[in-house]
Design a protein around this motif. Structure first.
Motif, PDB file in Angstrom:
ATOM      1  N   GLN A   1      32.251  26.052   1.025  1.00 28.65           N
ATOM      2  CA  GLN A   1      32.694  25.378   2.352  1.00 28.65           C
ATOM      3  C   GLN A   1      32.988  23.968   2.100  1.00 28.65           C
TER       4      GLN A   1
ATOM      5  N   GLU B   1      26.017  42.240  10.229  1.00 28.77           N
ATOM      6  CA  GLU B   1      26.100  40.767  10.210  1.00 28.77           C
ATOM      7  C   GLU B   1      25.565  40.214   8.769  1.00 28.77           C
ATOM      8  N   GLN B   2      26.209  39.269   8.396  1.00 30.67           N
ATOM      9  CA  GLN B   2      25.925  38.669   7.163  1.00 30.67           C
ATOM     10  C   GLN B   2      24.607  37.454   7.430  1.00 30.67           C
ATOM     11  N   PHE B   3      23.908  37.374   6.809  1.00 35.96           N
ATOM     12  CA  PHE B   3      22.613  36.494   6.829  1.00 35.96           C
ATOM     13  C   PHE B   3      22.853  35.418   5.880  1.00 35.96           C
ATOM     14  N   PHE B   4      22.987  34.249   6.202  1.00 39.92           N
ATOM     15  CA  PHE B   4      23.449  33.237   5.261  1.00 39.92           C
ATOM     16  C   PHE B   4      22.118  32.506   4.615  1.00 39.92           C
ATOM     17  N   GLY B   5      22.296  31.854   3.451  1.00 35.30           N
ATOM     18  CA  GLY B   5      21.180  30.936   3.086  1.00 35.30           C
ATOM     19  C   GLY B   5      21.740  29.430   3.275  1.00 35.30           C
ATOM     20  N   PRO B   6      20.746  28.472   3.076  1.00 43.73           N
ATOM     21  CA  PRO B   6      21.138  27.124   3.426  1.00 43.73           C
ATOM     22  C   PRO B   6      22.438  26.466   2.303  1.00 43.73           C
TER      23      PRO B   6
ATOM     24  N   LEU C   1      28.024  28.482  -0.178  1.00 37.82           N
ATOM     25  CA  LEU C   1      26.835  29.471   0.379  1.00 37.82           C
ATOM     26  C   LEU C   1      26.901  30.915  -0.064  1.00 37.82           C
TER      27      LEU C   1
ATOM     28  N   GLY D   1      22.290  26.423   6.439  1.00 36.02           N
ATOM     29  CA  GLY D   1      23.127  27.583   6.521  1.00 36.02           C
ATOM     30  C   GLY D   1      23.773  27.975   7.888  1.00 36.02           C
ATOM     31  N   LEU D   2      24.563  29.137   7.893  1.00 34.63           N
ATOM     32  CA  LEU D   2      25.053  29.562   9.296  1.00 34.63           C
ATOM     33  C   LEU D   2      23.845  30.599   9.736  1.00 34.63           C
TER      34      LEU D   2
ATOM     35  N   PHE E   1      32.514  37.931  15.441  1.00 30.51           N
ATOM     36  CA  PHE E   1      31.171  37.347  15.072  1.00 30.51           C
ATOM     37  C   PHE E   1      31.156  35.920  15.678  1.00 30.51           C
TER      38      PHE E   1
ATOM     39  N   TYR F   1      30.565  32.272  -0.786  1.00 24.34           N
ATOM     40  CA  TYR F   1      31.458  31.418   0.061  1.00 24.34           C
ATOM     41  C   TYR F   1      31.577  29.826  -0.361  1.00 24.34           C
TER      42      TYR F   1
ATOM     43  N   LEU G   1      34.855  28.587   6.077  1.00 29.05           N
ATOM     44  CA  LEU G   1      34.283  29.162   4.763  1.00 29.05           C
ATOM     45  C   LEU G   1      35.340  30.043   4.130  1.00 29.05           C
TER      46      LEU G   1
ATOM     47  N   TYR H   1      27.122  38.055  -0.838  1.00 26.34           N
ATOM     48  CA  TYR H   1      28.744  37.337  -0.596  1.00 26.34           C
ATOM     49  C   TYR H   1      28.341  35.961  -1.097  1.00 26.34           C
TER      50      TYR H   1
ATOM     51  N   TYR I   1      28.879  32.455  14.633  1.00 27.25           N
ATOM     52  CA  TYR I   1      27.875  31.724  13.920  1.00 27.25           C
ATOM     53  C   TYR I   1      27.720  30.211  14.380  1.00 27.25           C
TER      54      TYR I   1
END
Lengths: 114, 115
Positions: free
Chosen positions: B37, B103-108, B91, A43-44, A34, B35, B43, B33, A36
């Motif tokens: 950073q 795929e993983q979708f991330f927050g801000p 995160l 965020g990512l 992946f 993480y 991460l 999930y 990003y």
């Protein structure tokens, strides 16, 4: 064990020039790979992924990446960089045998100058 | 549709205080999930949930860290007796399911500063 290396902390290119961000990985068996991107204070965002099949993967914003099994690499490329591409880029890997855990590289800061 | 949301966006606290960080995943995403950073670093995986079960807590740095999830909804990450080394961006990400190349979708993220 699985891991990712992004050998360059920073990449600087002029707008309109090709952009390459390098990534090599280590994993037992076949990988999911992946890319990003992270913009400041955000965020990512997912760019693209390699699962199987065609080694050249096309993603968002004109980015593409090439999977090279023999070199265990998954370099991110863009033929003509934009100033707006300036951001932090992360490569990540997950083994097919691993249900969920993504391992991320340390990130590469891309700066595109006008 | 709505993405992953996290609150607060910024948290400044004093050493020794407890903090709670919240994550709202994308509706329908069963996997969640957390993480960490740190500045200038990649991460660091902390914990993941499948539904409200946390099969892997191996990334939690110490017993001061804990997390829970309500069903397939909101998750909270709690840090007790915060230390300065806990300062980082936390995160949260969600994915449709645990298995497969999802795929993983991330927050801000939540930027935590421990003074």
């Amino acid at each position: 064990a699985q891991s990712v290396a992004q050998p360059e902390d920073q990449v600087n290119v002029a707008e309109g020039n090709p952009l390459t961000v390098k990534c090599t990985y280590s994993v037992s068996g076949n990988p999911y790979l992946f890319w990003y991107v992270q913009y400041p204070n955000r965020g990512l965002q997912f760019l693209l992924k390699y699962i199987t099949g065609d080694n050249l993967v096309k993603g968002s914003y004109g980015f593409e990446a090439e999977f090279n099994k023999s070199q265990t690499s998954f370099h991110l490329k863009k033929p003509s960089a934009l100033v707006s591409d300036s951001a932090l880029y992360f490569c990540a890997v997950r083994a097919l045998s691993n249900d969920y855990k993504l391992s991320f590289g340390a990130g590469t800061t891309v700066t595109v100058r006008a | 549709g709505a993405g992953v949301s996290q609150s607060p966006s910024n948290k400044v606290t004093e050493k020794g205080k407890d903090v709670e960080l919240r994550c709202d995943p994308i509706s329908g995403h069963t996997a969640l999930y957390w993480y960490r950073q740190r500045l200038g670093q990649g991460l660091e995986f902390l914990i993941y949930f499948q539904g409200n079960s946390a099969p892997d807590k191996s990334g939690l740095p110490s017993d001061r860290f804990s997390a829970e999830r309500t069903g397939e909804s909101v998750s909270t990450l709690t840090i007790q007796r915060t230390q300065q080394e806990d300062s980082a961006v936390y995160l949260c990400a969600s994915s449709l399911r645990r298995t497969g190349p999802n795929e993983q979708f991330f927050g801000p993220g939540t930027r935590l500063t421990v003074l």
